[in-house]
Design an enzyme around this catalytic site. Structure first.
Site, PDB file in Angstrom:
ATOM      1  N   HIS A   1      20.321  54.490  75.301  1.00 27.15           N
ATOM      2  CA  HIS A   1      20.686  55.220  74.081  1.00 27.15           C
ATOM      3  C   HIS A   1      21.988  56.011  74.252  1.00 27.15           C
ATOM      4  CE1 HIS A   1      18.474  58.633  76.046  1.00 27.15           C
ATOM      5  NE2 HIS A   1      19.439  59.320  75.490  1.00 27.15           N
TER       6      HIS A   1
ATOM      7  N   ASP B   1      14.838  51.668  77.920  1.00 26.63           N
ATOM      8  CA  ASP B   1      15.962  52.571  77.678  1.00 26.63           C
ATOM      9  C   ASP B   1      16.853  52.684  78.924  1.00 26.63           C
ATOM     10  OD1 ASP B   1      17.594  54.257  76.220  1.00 26.63           O
ATOM     11  OD2 ASP B   1      16.480  56.060  76.771  1.00 26.63           O
TER      12      ASP B   1
ATOM     13  N   GLY C   1      22.967  65.708  77.037  1.00 24.24           N
ATOM     14  CA  GLY C   1      23.991  65.317  77.998  1.00 24.24           C
ATOM     15  C   GLY C   1      23.425  64.968  79.349  1.00 24.24           C
ATOM     16  N   ASN C   2      22.172  65.385  79.600  1.00 20.74           N
ATOM     17  CA  ASN C   2      21.505  65.035  80.857  1.00 20.74           C
ATOM     18  C   ASN C   2      20.920  63.630  80.845  1.00 20.74           C
ATOM     19  OD1 ASN C   2      21.005  68.330  81.354  1.00 20.74           O
ATOM     20  ND2 ASN C   2      21.186  67.071  83.195  1.00 20.74           N
ATOM     21  N   SER C   3      20.868  63.007  79.669  1.00 18.82           N
ATOM     22  CA  SER C   3      20.268  61.677  79.571  1.00 18.82           C
ATOM     23  C   SER C   3      20.991  60.705  80.490  1.00 18.82           C
ATOM     24  CB  SER C   3      20.336  61.165  78.130  1.00 18.82           C
ATOM     25  OG  SER C   3      19.486  61.906  77.301  1.00 18.82           O
TER      26      SER C   3
ATOM     27  N   GLY D   1       0.842  38.339  73.522  1.00 14.44           N
ATOM     28  CA  GLY D   1       0.817  38.008  72.100  1.00 14.44           C
ATOM     29  C   GLY D   1      -0.202  38.786  71.307  1.00 14.44           C
ATOM     30  N   VAL D   2      -0.381  40.075  71.656  1.00 12.14           N
ATOM     31  CA  VAL D   2      -1.290  40.937  70.895  1.00 12.14           C
ATOM     32  C   VAL D   2      -0.617  42.281  70.670  1.00 12.14           C
ATOM     33  CG1 VAL D   2      -3.420  39.877  71.711  1.00 12.14           C
ATOM     34  CG2 VAL D   2      -2.401  41.755  73.002  1.00 12.14           C
TER      35      VAL D   2
ATOM     36  N   ILE E   1      -1.805  46.201  70.414  1.00 12.82           N
ATOM     37  CA  ILE E   1      -2.989  46.913  70.892  1.00 12.82           C
ATOM     38  C   ILE E   1      -2.898  48.395  70.596  1.00 12.82           C
ATOM     39  CG2 ILE E   1      -3.701  45.316  72.702  1.00 12.82           C
ATOM     40  CD1 ILE E   1      -1.881  46.686  74.611  1.00 12.82           C
TER      41      ILE E   1
END
Length: 617
Positions: free
Chosen positions: A173, A203, A285-287, A343-344, A346
């Site tokens: 991000h 991410d 800014g720490n991301s 393919g579920v 949940i």
């Protein structure tokens, strides 16, 4: 005569005893005086001792300090925790933090991105200016066709470095939709970076930088080593290094607060279900910055904070290194991830849901099954509860996503499900998530048949009607809908407490081994009455919201239902078809262009955000 004789004898004895005592006392006094006189020094022995040499100011100061340090005042008590061993421990901790920071800072970078925001034409000409007022002033305000540059800041750290290039880890991000990416080393050197690979589900993004422009001897950048987040315990010291508010490399410390925090992020493809929660201060800014253990190794990638006010409150979250490292290895090797797929869709199985199904153990309840996916081929159905996968017990739904994702593609796995009060063993062959995503299978939904028109029915504080034709048309491409449409939820009902809302579509209702599809509004009220007669405490509803399946467990509380009916007396009479505001489109929680909810029409929680749904496995 005898009495006089004995009286005289007693007086003589007393007199004798007193005389003897006086003689002994006098002898003792003489002996003490003689001892004192013998111990007195004679004139020959007593000599005047030479006066000590004058002390220098430095020596006096040292002696004073020594006396003060070694002899505390009588009123002072030296606490046990401030003894020399404890002081040494504190000094060692300080030295340890300093050593970790000094070693790690050169490998942590600041990430700066530039995005180009295209402005749309508003359809009118800006003024040509007035006398004395420059035309550029109006152009600045009314020229909507001009693009704008938006800059953002983040953090990253170097994981791989060669002589001419290096690779940097950050959050996706941070660099999403960026037109230009620059990184700044700890010595303020700026390098242009390119996006090597990324994974939106975790991410994580990897940047590549060329170091040919750096002086010889500095072209191979320092790197950080990975630690093992699986061995981290609550209470351990950690250090966070990043670029908060663009201030540059900043070091903060804290402790691990929780080792498996599920943030329930609104992203449809969220893969991280066990964030590390810590108290090291991180801010905007720490991301993308690193979270280090006391050995200076990376145990997490800082990604988010919890903050009611926007500032730090000591609750930060980091992607665990065991997830990040596996993801990064695939991104470096293949340029993308390769994860297993079942393919579920949940959802967590709560205690009330389990009670509704007559189940005591935990598991993951299936909301929908992707057509022609591995789960459908194996015989898994909507409403099944997955208890085990590949021999491992399922405790929560997100964990199933991780287990499936880490399973080799094409592997045949045993799976145990709960259906209508029985455990059923099945075999499933794991598919590839990325391949299914590319082919558009991830958004696949179960097809439903049309329901019949019917008047409104009410139970448990919920008013339902047939699905409005307007809603059916919007979902026509996904297949005809089946179920009943919620037109109102009483605020005093258990349905409101659980989060059901107007606009939801109830597809089916469940009690232990009984599962009933709802085709008409009357089916819902009949099912509730049947549950009351059998003395059940909860019912389980499968609800479609914004095109995504979701389960709700409702308590059958007659007292609350009676209150709901009392409140209904003051309300206008119900209608037999869709309400007028639905017909006019004023409050329908679906836009005209697609099936996404309109902002302001539905409460702001993750289930109502765009692309929000249960975890996909």
């Amino acid at each position: 005569m005898r009495r006089e004789f004995f009286a005289k004898q007693n007086l003589n004895l007393v007199s004798l005893f007193m005389k003897t005592s006086c003689v002994l006392a006098a002898a003792c006094l003489c002996s003490a005086a003689a001892s004192a006189w013998a111990s007195k020094p004679t004139a020959a022995v007593v000599k005047k001792q030479p006066e000590p040499a004058a002390k220098t100011a430095v020596e006096a100061t040292k002696e004073t300090k020594t006396e003060k340090e070694s002899v505390p005042e009588a009123s002072e008590k030296v606490p046990s925790e401030l003894t020399s061993p404890s002081k040494k421990v504190i000094e060692d901790i300080n030295k340890g933090f300093t050593a970790i920071a000094e070693a790690a800072l050169p490998a942590v970078v600041n990430v700066a991105t530039t995005q180009i925001i295209e402005m749309k034409d508003r359809g009118f000409d800006f003024p040509k200016g007035f006398p004395g007022i420059p035309e550029e002033l109006f152009r600045d305000f009314f020229d909507f066709e001009r693009s704008r540059r938006v800059q953002s800041l983040g953090s990253g750290f170097i994981i791989i470095s060669y002589e001419g290039k290096a690779y940097i880890v950050t959050n996706y991000h941070v660099i999403a939709d960026a037109k230009k990416i620059s990184i700044f080393l700890n010595d303020k050197t700026e390098l242009e970076a390119t996006l090597h690979a990324y994974d939106e589900r975790t991410d994580i993004a990897i940047l590549e930088v060329k170091t040919d422009s750096l002086p010889i001897g500095k072209r191979k950048l320092p790197t950080l080593e990975w630690g093992d987040s699986r061995t981290v315990r609550v209470g351990e010291w950690v250090l966070a290094i990043g670029n908060p508010f663009g201030l540059g490399s900043t070091v903060t410390n804290g402790i691990i607060s929780n080792i498996s925090r599920d943030l329930m992020t609104p992203s449809r493809n969220s893969y991280v279900d066990s964030f590390l929660q810590h108290s090291a201060q991180i801010n905007m800014g720490n991301s993308g910055g690193c979270l280090l253990d006391i050995n200076g190794k990376v145990i997490g990638i800082n990604s988010a904070i919890f903050s009611p006010s926007g500032g730090n409150v000591g609750i930060g979250f980091a992607i665990p290194s065991d997830i990040a490292q596996k993801t990064i290895e695939q991104l470096m090797q293949f340029g993308r991830t390769k994860r297993g797929w079942l393919g579920v869709k949940i959802q967590n199985l709560t205690e009330n849901m389990a009670e509704s199904l007559g189940l005591k153990s935990q598991g993951a309840i299936v909301g929908s099954v992707t057509p022609d996916g591995p789960a459908q081929k194996a015989g898994i159905q909507s409403g099944d509860v997955i208890l085990e996968f590949d021999g491992k017990v399922i405790n929560e739904s997100n964990r199933l996503s991780r287990l499936v994702g880490e399973t080799p593609i094409g592997k045949a796995c045993s799976i145990k499900i709960w259906r209508k009060g029985k455990e059923i063993p099945l075999q499933v062959t794991v598919g590839e998530f990325e391949d299914a995503l590319q082919k558009g299978k991830i958004d696949g939904e179960e097809k439903h048949s049309d329901g019949k028109s019917a008047p409104i029915s009410e139970a448990l504080g919920i008013k339902v009607s047939s699905i409005p034709q307007e809603i059916k048309q919007r979902y026509a491409q996904s297949g005809p809908l089946k179920g009943v449409f919620i037109v109102k939820v009483d605020s005093n009902s258990s349905a409101a407490e659980e989060g059901l809302m107007r606009g939801d579509i109830i597809v089916e209702a469940n009690i232990e081994t009984k599962r009933q599809e709802l085709n008409e509004p009357k089916d819902f009220s009949d099912f509730v009455e049947s549950a009351k007669r059998t003395k059940h405490k909860n019912i389980l509803l499968l609800v479609m919201r914004n095109g995504e399946p979701k389960y709700f467990s409702l308590k059958i509380d007659e007292e609350l239902e009676n209150k709901s009916k009392e409140n209904k007396k003051n309300e206008p009479k119900s209608f037999s078809s869709a309400p007028s505001d639905l017909k006019s489109g004023n409050s329908v929680p679906f836009s005209k262009d697609d099936a996404k909810p309109k902002r302001g029409m539905v409460p702001d929680h993750p289930a109502n955000k765009d692309n929000a749904s249960g975890p996909a496995a």
